[in-house]
Design a protein around this motif. Structure first.
Motif, PDB file in Angstrom:
ATOM      1  N   PHE A  62       0.847  -1.191   0.000  1.00 26.34           N
ATOM      2  CA  PHE A  62       0.000   0.000   0.000  1.00 26.34           C
ATOM      3  C   PHE A  62       0.881   1.238   0.000  1.00 26.34           C
ATOM      4  O   PHE A  62       1.906   1.297   0.692  1.00 26.34           O
ATOM      5  N   GLY A  63       0.493   2.237  -0.778  1.00 25.45           N
ATOM      6  CA  GLY A  63       1.216   3.504  -0.801  1.00 25.45           C
ATOM      7  C   GLY A  63       0.245   4.663  -0.744  1.00 25.45           C
ATOM      8  O   GLY A  63      -0.963   4.500  -0.941  1.00 25.45           O
ATOM      9  N   VAL A  64       0.770   5.850  -0.485  1.00 27.76           N
ATOM     10  CA  VAL A  64      -0.118   7.008  -0.343  1.00 27.76           C
ATOM     11  C   VAL A  64      -0.871   7.294  -1.639  1.00 27.76           C
ATOM     12  O   VAL A  64      -1.967   7.885  -1.605  1.00 27.76           O
ATOM     13  N   ASP A  65      -0.336   6.881  -2.779  1.00 32.02           N
ATOM     14  CA  ASP A  65      -1.042   7.093  -4.046  1.00 32.02           C
ATOM     15  C   ASP A  65      -2.290   6.227  -4.159  1.00 32.02           C
ATOM     16  O   ASP A  65      -3.134   6.463  -5.044  1.00 32.02           O
ATOM     17  N   ASP A  66      -2.414   5.238  -3.273  1.00 28.16           N
ATOM     18  CA  ASP A  66      -3.597   4.366  -3.287  1.00 28.16           C
ATOM     19  C   ASP A  66      -4.768   4.957  -2.499  1.00 28.16           C
ATOM     20  O   ASP A  66      -5.868   4.385  -2.499  1.00 28.16           O
ATOM     21  N   ILE A  67      -4.541   6.068  -1.817  1.00 27.13           N
ATOM     22  CA  ILE A  67      -5.611   6.698  -1.037  1.00 27.13           C
ATOM     23  C   ILE A  67      -6.666   7.255  -1.984  1.00 27.13           C
ATOM     24  O   ILE A  67      -6.350   7.915  -2.975  1.00 27.13           O
ATOM     25  N   GLN A  68      -7.922   6.992  -1.671  1.00 23.14           N
ATOM     26  CA  GLN A  68      -9.020   7.511  -2.474  1.00 23.14           C
ATOM     27  C   GLN A  68      -9.183   9.012  -2.242  1.00 23.14           C
ATOM     28  O   GLN A  68      -8.643   9.560  -1.285  1.00 23.14           O
ATOM     29  N   ASP A  69      -9.927   9.669  -3.122  1.00 23.17           N
ATOM     30  CA  ASP A  69     -10.205  11.093  -2.948  1.00 23.17           C
ATOM     31  C   ASP A  69     -11.000  11.300  -1.660  1.00 23.17           C
ATOM     32  O   ASP A  69     -11.981  10.604  -1.389  1.00 23.17           O
ATOM     33  N   LEU A  70     -10.558  12.241  -0.843  1.00 21.59           N
ATOM     34  CA  LEU A  70     -11.155  12.464   0.468  1.00 21.59           C
ATOM     35  C   LEU A  70     -11.918  13.786   0.541  1.00 21.59           C
ATOM     36  O   LEU A  70     -12.156  14.308   1.636  1.00 21.59           O
ATOM     37  N   THR A  71     -12.323  14.308  -0.587  1.00 19.07           N
ATOM     38  CA  THR A  71     -13.106  15.543  -0.611  1.00 19.07           C
ATOM     39  C   THR A  71     -14.358  15.387   0.264  1.00 19.07           C
ATOM     40  O   THR A  71     -15.086  14.393   0.157  1.00 19.07           O
ATOM     41  N   GLY A  72     -14.565  16.361   1.148  1.00 15.23           N
ATOM     42  CA  GLY A  72     -15.718  16.317   2.048  1.00 15.23           C
ATOM     43  C   GLY A  72     -15.459  15.610   3.361  1.00 15.23           C
ATOM     44  O   GLY A  72     -16.300  15.665   4.269  1.00 15.23           O
ATOM     45  N   LYS A  73     -14.313  14.963   3.486  1.00 17.58           N
ATOM     46  CA  LYS A  73     -13.978  14.261   4.725  1.00 17.58           C
ATOM     47  C   LYS A  73     -13.250  15.198   5.686  1.00 17.58           C
ATOM     48  O   LYS A  73     -12.414  16.007   5.275  1.00 17.58           O
TER      49      LYS A  73
ATOM     50  N   VAL B  41      -0.877  13.942   7.979  1.00 19.00           N
ATOM     51  CA  VAL B  41      -1.587  15.152   7.555  1.00 19.00           C
ATOM     52  C   VAL B  41      -1.269  15.470   6.096  1.00 19.00           C
ATOM     53  O   VAL B  41      -2.168  15.807   5.306  1.00 19.00           O
ATOM     54  N   LYS B  42      -0.020  15.359   5.727  1.00 19.19           N
ATOM     55  CA  LYS B  42       0.400  15.637   4.345  1.00 19.19           C
ATOM     56  C   LYS B  42      -0.360  14.767   3.352  1.00 19.19           C
ATOM     57  O   LYS B  42      -0.888  15.254   2.331  1.00 19.19           O
TER      58      LYS B  42
ATOM     59  N   SER C 174       7.917   8.717   7.128  1.00 18.76           N
ATOM     60  CA  SER C 174       6.916   8.586   6.066  1.00 18.76           C
ATOM     61  C   SER C 174       6.427   7.144   5.944  1.00 18.76           C
ATOM     62  O   SER C 174       5.250   6.900   5.629  1.00 18.76           O
ATOM     63  N   GLN C 175       7.301   6.187   6.221  1.00 19.25           N
ATOM     64  CA  GLN C 175       6.896   4.780   6.215  1.00 19.25           C
ATOM     65  C   GLN C 175       5.909   4.490   7.330  1.00 19.25           C
ATOM     66  O   GLN C 175       4.969   3.715   7.168  1.00 19.25           O
ATOM     67  N   GLY C 176       6.134   5.140   8.474  1.00 15.57           N
ATOM     68  CA  GLY C 176       5.277   4.891   9.627  1.00 15.57           C
ATOM     69  C   GLY C 176       3.849   5.345   9.436  1.00 15.57           C
ATOM     70  O   GLY C 176       2.936   4.857  10.121  1.00 15.57           O
ATOM     71  N   ALA C 177       3.633   6.280   8.521  1.00 19.47           N
ATOM     72  CA  ALA C 177       2.266   6.758   8.268  1.00 19.47           C
ATOM     73  C   ALA C 177       1.456   5.760   7.450  1.00 19.47           C
ATOM     74  O   ALA C 177       0.218   5.826   7.448  1.00 19.47           O
ATOM     75  N   LEU C 178       2.114   4.850   6.752  1.00 15.32           N
ATOM     76  CA  LEU C 178       1.414   3.995   5.807  1.00 15.32           C
ATOM     77  C   LEU C 178       0.339   3.132   6.465  1.00 15.32           C
ATOM     78  O   LEU C 178      -0.779   3.020   5.954  1.00 15.32           O
ATOM     79  N   THR C 179       0.672   2.516   7.583  1.00 17.53           N
ATOM     80  CA  THR C 179      -0.254   1.566   8.183  1.00 17.53           C
ATOM     81  C   THR C 179      -1.518   2.254   8.672  1.00 17.53           C
ATOM     82  O   THR C 179      -2.636   1.764   8.454  1.00 17.53           O
TER      83      THR C 179
ATOM     84  N   THR D  98      -8.160   5.308   5.488  1.00 22.47           N
ATOM     85  CA  THR D  98      -8.627   5.925   4.242  1.00 22.47           C
ATOM     86  C   THR D  98      -9.141   4.948   3.186  1.00 22.47           C
ATOM     87  O   THR D  98      -9.756   5.379   2.222  1.00 22.47           O
ATOM     88  N   THR D  99      -8.894   3.668   3.340  1.00 20.14           N
ATOM     89  CA  THR D  99      -9.248   2.730   2.282  1.00 20.14           C
ATOM     90  C   THR D  99     -10.565   2.012   2.589  1.00 20.14           C
ATOM     91  O   THR D  99     -11.002   1.925   3.740  1.00 20.14           O
ATOM     92  N   GLU D 100     -11.175   1.471   1.543  1.00 20.55           N
ATOM     93  CA  GLU D 100     -12.385   0.670   1.738  1.00 20.55           C
ATOM     94  C   GLU D 100     -12.074  -0.561   2.577  1.00 20.55           C
ATOM     95  O   GLU D 100     -12.888  -1.005   3.387  1.00 20.55           O
ATOM     96  N   GLU D 101     -10.904  -1.116   2.387  1.00 17.89           N
ATOM     97  CA  GLU D 101     -10.500  -2.284   3.172  1.00 17.89           C
ATOM     98  C   GLU D 101     -10.478  -1.954   4.654  1.00 17.89           C
ATOM     99  O   GLU D 101     -10.797  -2.790   5.506  1.00 17.89           O
TER     100      GLU D 101
END
Length: 312
Positions: A19-30, A46-47, A256-261, A267-270
C-alpha cells in the motif's frame, strides 16, 4: 516468548508495503483530526490527507511548532491544515480542544490518535498527576475520543457506508507490556518502575482501549483499529540514552513509512472491515498482545478511565 520474538523480527523488519499514499481515495468532504501532528508520523499523515483533499485538523500542544508545520505543509501540498490546540497531558486542555472542534465542525470522519511520548523521565507526570506516558498516550486519548464520540457516531449515519474511524497508535512494545493499576497515577509503586516498562504499559493500553471502543461502539458505525507504526526515526527517540539512540538508528525507518499503516486503516475501503484489528508494518494485519483481547481486563481499565474523567 517465541511468539514475541517472532513478532519483533517480522514487525521490526517488514516486507515492502503493498500500500502507498497514491492508493488513497479522494477524500473531498472528509474531516479528519490527527493528534501530535506537527512532526514525524503525524505530519506525514496530515500531508497525505491534504494531498487527497481532506479537511485536516492538526492537533498539537505547541502553537508555534504547529503553525510552522502548517506553513511547511502548505508549501508542500498547496493545502492548509487547521490548528487545534491539544495538550493530552492535561485533561482540561483535552476537554477544551474537543469543545473547540465541536464548535467548528458538525462532522468528523477520521480520528487519528497518533500523538505519544516515550521513555520520559519517571519523575514527569501529567497536570493531574498521572504517569506521563500513560496519562498522555492512553488517558488523554481516551477522554478526547469519548468527547468526540457523539460527532463520530452522528457522522457515521450520514456516510454511504455508515462508518467513521478511530485509528489508535500502539507499538511493537505493547507485546511485552502488562497492566499495573498501581502505576497509572503517581505514587511509590510507580516511582520504582523503569521508564521503558511504563512505556510498554501505555502502548498495551492503547491496544486494549482501541479494542474496547470497537466492541462498545461497532454497532453504531465506529471502526476502531490499533496500529504498530514501526521502528521509526522520529522525535520520540529523544529521551533514550545516546548509545541506545545510536543502536536504534541502525534498525529504524523514515517517518513517512510509519504513516502507511494508519493511512491504510483510515482511508481505504479495506479499512472499513478492520474493526477491532491490530495492524503491523507496513499495512498488514497482525496479532496483538493476548492481554489486549482480555475482555474482563479491558472492562476494568475502561471503568478506571471513566472514573478519572467523570469530574473534569
Amino acid at each position: 516468548m517465541f511468539r514475541v520474538a517472532h513478532a519483533f523480527v517480522t514487525e521490526g523488519f517488514p516486507p515492502k508495503s503493498q500500500f502507498g499514499v497514491d492508493d488513497i481515495q479522494d477524500l473531498t468532504g472528509k474531516v479528519a483530526i490527527v493528534t501530535g501532528s506537527n512532526t514525524g508520523v503525524g505530519k506525514e499523515t496530515v500531508k497525505a490527507l491534504l494531498n487527497h483533499n481532506a479537511k485536516v485538523y492538526l492537533a498539537a500542544r505547541n502553537p508555534e511548532k504547529a503553525e510552522q508545520a502548517i506553513k511547511d505543509l502548505k508549501e508542500e501540498t498547496g493545502k492548509e491544515a487547521v490548528f487545534l490546540k491539544l495538550d493530552l497531558s492535561d485533561l482540561k486542555s483535552v476537554k477544551s480542544s474537543a469543545e473547540e472542534f465541536i464548535s467548528k465542525e458538525k462532522e468528523l470522519h477520521i480520528l487519528f490518535n497518533n500523538a505519544g511520548v516515550m521513555h520520559c523521565p519517571v519523575s514527569e507526570v501529567t497536570a493531574q498527576g498521572y504517569d506521563l506516558q500513560f496519562g498522555t498516550n492512553v488517558l488523554g486519548h481516551f477522554y478526547f475520543t469519548k468527547l468526540l464520540l457523539p460527532v463520530l457516531i452522528s457522522t457515521a449515519k450520514l456516510t454511504p457506508e455508515g462508518k467513521t474511524r478511530i485509528i489508535n497508535t500502539s507499538s511493537i512494545m505493547s507485546r511485552v507490556g502488562s497492566l499495573n493499576f498501581n502505576t497509572l497515577k503517581d505514587g511509590p509503586t510507580r516511582k520504582k518502575q523503569f521508564s521503558g516498562t511504563l512505556y510498554c504499559q501505555s502502548k498495551l493500553g492503547n491496544a486494549m482501549i482501541s479494542n474496547e471502543f470497537a466492541k462498545r461502539y461497532g454497532d453504531q458505525g465506529i471502526i476502531s483499529v490499533a496500529c504498530n507504526p514501526g521502528n521509526l526515526d522520529t522525535d520520540l527517540l529523544r529521551h533514550l540514552p545516546s548509545l541506545m539512540q545510536r543502536l536504534m538508528r541502525l534498525i529504524i525507518h523514515p517517518s513517512s513509512q510509519g504513516a502507511l499503516t494508519q493511512l491504510w486503516a483510515g482511508t481505504t475501503e479495506e479499512g472499513l472491515t478492520m474493526n477491532g484489528k491490530y495492524l503491523v508494518p507496513w499495512a498488514r494485519l497482525g496479532e496483538p498482545n493476548p492481554l489486549a483481547l482480555d475482555e474482563s481486563l479491558r472492562d476494568e481499565l475502561w471503568k478506571w478511565l471513566e472514573e478519572q474523567v467523570e469530574s473534569v
